[in-house]
Design a protein around this motif. Sequence first.
Motif, short mmCIF file in Angstrom:
data_model
loop_
_atom_site.label_atom_id
_atom_site.label_comp_id
_atom_site.label_asym_id
_atom_site.label_seq_id
_atom_site.Cartn_x
_atom_site.Cartn_y
_atom_site.Cartn_z
N GLU A 49 0.83 -1.21 0.00
CA GLU A 49 0.00 0.00 0.00
C GLU A 49 0.87 1.26 0.00
OE1 GLU A 49 -3.60 2.02 2.66
OE2 GLU A 49 -2.11 0.71 3.63
N SER A 50 1.93 1.26 0.79
CA SER A 50 2.78 2.44 0.87
C SER A 50 3.49 2.71 -0.45
CB SER A 50 3.81 2.27 2.00
OG SER A 50 4.75 1.26 1.70
N TRP A 51 3.94 1.66 -1.14
CA TRP A 51 4.60 1.85 -2.44
C TRP A 51 3.62 2.40 -3.47
CZ3 TRP A 51 6.63 -3.83 -2.05
CH2 TRP A 51 7.60 -3.90 -1.04
N ILE A 52 2.39 1.91 -3.42
CA ILE A 52 1.37 2.40 -4.35
C ILE A 52 1.07 3.87 -4.09
CG2 ILE A 52 -1.07 2.20 -5.00
CD1 ILE A 52 -0.77 -0.85 -4.47
N ASN A 53 0.95 4.22 -2.82
CA ASN A 53 0.65 5.61 -2.46
C ASN A 53 1.77 6.56 -2.84
OD1 ASN A 53 -1.97 5.38 -1.41
ND2 ASN A 53 -1.20 4.70 0.59
N GLU A 54 2.99 6.05 -2.87
CA GLU A 54 4.14 6.90 -3.21
C GLU A 54 4.29 7.10 -4.72
OE1 GLU A 54 7.34 4.84 -1.37
OE2 GLU A 54 6.71 5.36 0.68
N ASN A 55 3.56 6.31 -5.51
CA ASN A 55 3.65 6.40 -6.96
C ASN A 55 2.41 7.10 -7.50
OD1 ASN A 55 3.52 5.72 -9.82
ND2 ASN A 55 5.12 4.20 -9.43
N GLU A 56 2.59 8.23 -8.11
CA GLU A 56 1.45 9.04 -8.54
C GLU A 56 0.65 8.42 -9.67
OE1 GLU A 56 3.89 11.99 -11.63
OE2 GLU A 56 2.93 12.81 -9.84
N ASP A 57 1.17 7.36 -10.29
CA ASP A 57 0.45 6.71 -11.39
C ASP A 57 -0.41 5.54 -10.92
OD1 ASP A 57 1.31 8.40 -13.39
OD2 ASP A 57 3.12 7.24 -13.79
N PHE A 58 -0.52 5.35 -9.62
CA PHE A 58 -1.39 4.32 -9.07
C PHE A 58 -2.33 4.95 -8.06
CE2 PHE A 58 2.15 1.79 -10.56
CZ PHE A 58 1.56 0.62 -11.02
N GLU A 59 -3.47 4.24 -7.81
CA GLU A 59 -4.37 4.71 -6.76
C GLU A 59 -4.98 3.54 -6.01
OE1 GLU A 59 -7.92 6.75 -8.04
OE2 GLU A 59 -8.02 5.62 -9.92
N ILE A 60 -5.10 3.72 -4.71
CA ILE A 60 -5.78 2.75 -3.84
C ILE A 60 -7.28 3.01 -3.95
CG2 ILE A 60 -6.15 2.01 -1.46
CD1 ILE A 60 -3.46 1.16 -2.41
N LEU A 61 -8.05 1.94 -4.14
CA LEU A 61 -9.49 2.11 -4.37
C LEU A 61 -10.36 1.66 -3.20
CD1 LEU A 61 -9.75 1.03 -8.12
CD2 LEU A 61 -9.72 3.34 -7.16
N ALA A 62 -9.75 1.10 -2.17
CA ALA A 62 -10.52 0.68 -0.98
C ALA A 62 -9.57 0.67 0.21
CB ALA A 62 -11.14 -0.69 -1.19
N PRO A 63 -10.10 0.89 1.41
CA PRO A 63 -9.24 0.83 2.59
C PRO A 63 -8.58 -0.54 2.74
CG PRO A 63 -11.37 1.82 3.12
CD PRO A 63 -11.49 1.26 1.73
#
Length: 473
Positions: free
Chosen positions: A379-393
């Motif tokens: 989750e942290s790696w995804i959040n640090e990359n502006e080309d990805f997004e988390i879609l659920a908690p």
Amino acid sequence: MMDLEEFRKQGHELVDWMADYFKNIENYPVKSQVSPGDIYKQLPDSAPEEGESFPEIMNDFKEKILPGITHWQHPGFFAYFNANNSFPSILGEMLTATMGAQCMIWDTSPAAAELEEKTMNWLKEMLGLPANLHGVIQDTASTASLVAILTAREKYSNYQVNQKGFSSDEHFTVYCSTETHSSVEKGVKIAGIGKKNLTKISTDDNQAMNPEALETAIKTDIANGKKPICVVAALGTTSTTAVDPLKEIAAICKKYNCWLHVDAAYAGSALILPEYRWMIEGIEDVDSFVFNPHKWLFVNFDCTAYYVKDKEALLRTFEILPEYLKTVSRGKVNDYRDWGVQLGRRFRALKLWFVIRNFGVKGLQQKLRSHMELAQSLESWINENEDFEILAPVNFNLVCFRYHPTHINDEETLTKMNTQLLNAINQTGNFFITHTKIKGKYTIRVVTGQTNVEQTHVEKFWKLLISCIKDLS
């Protein structure tokens, strides 16, 4: 035919193969790479007239069957929810297969019945469930939810549907959220209540059931002459592991006298962690509860833990006593054939007992916490990359996300890109991931829950994910 000494010899060799399988499992493609019909075409059209040697059979297993197996115990299995095993569970399963006991009633194997009762009490304490719940092992959560719906049907018909069948005036209704597992809809159909009498309640921004919408639906149905009998709350939905607000739902069920069944098939295992007991605030008003040790407690499929408050309602729904099953022990013991759909029952409690004793509660807790930490890393790696997004908690160890370059906002294009990304990863054979849709958005799901998954596997997945982006068209 195999004799005892040949069985001993081949058994030793088979256990060696099993150990080597785990040692070398990462050399297999986690998702089978065969095409439809590939395995079928390699198999003879008719059974052999003469017996064949076990080495011949085993050779065909390796050459023809194994290529068509998706390796659920591969640490790169990030798909669906895990169906885990573990070494103590496998050994317990081997003993179960060896004894071949059919554990339908106490008399057919007293130890099986009494071990089941004891291990279910252990689990109840481990999860923090109320002492007044009675436990039984079912095969799957789908069956357990069906059992709950059938029991509610009988209790609210005064056991007349079993006796006389449906009349024209029951008008029973059942409720669950739009995110609840499809087994609830299937159970409603099997129970004869009818799909049109299942109301799917809207969810909030976190995909959890909206209690206000539930109460409105119940009140509307009552005003229209219908009889609400059952609500299914989810602790950890299939798509996103959303957690329905149990306390508020329980209060509504109590107010309108509805059976409340809790489906915690996957995430229920997290209740062995004290920090997750918030999920079951209101559990004292729950009528039945299910979770799967065969998902995230490292017990071989199948092994489902089902708990019910009103044991007599359960027994009145399912018990039947033909002359050939009458025993002198009846009434003094638990005859678990009366606790569900099946008459014949496997000795499932043995592998569960082996796992709990070998891991210990602390060992199980450590495993679950480590799996959650892996998900938090991703989750942290995804959040640090502006080309990805988390879609659920990220509530437990499931990460729901998508590739979403900042310059692209067309949903059709995003769906195409993420579909290509998922397929590219699966085609490598190193990982297996699946998808869902969240509010219409194509979503990649990654579950870091396989028994032996480690940080290195998640790091390897992330590097592969980034590399696959370069090939998207």
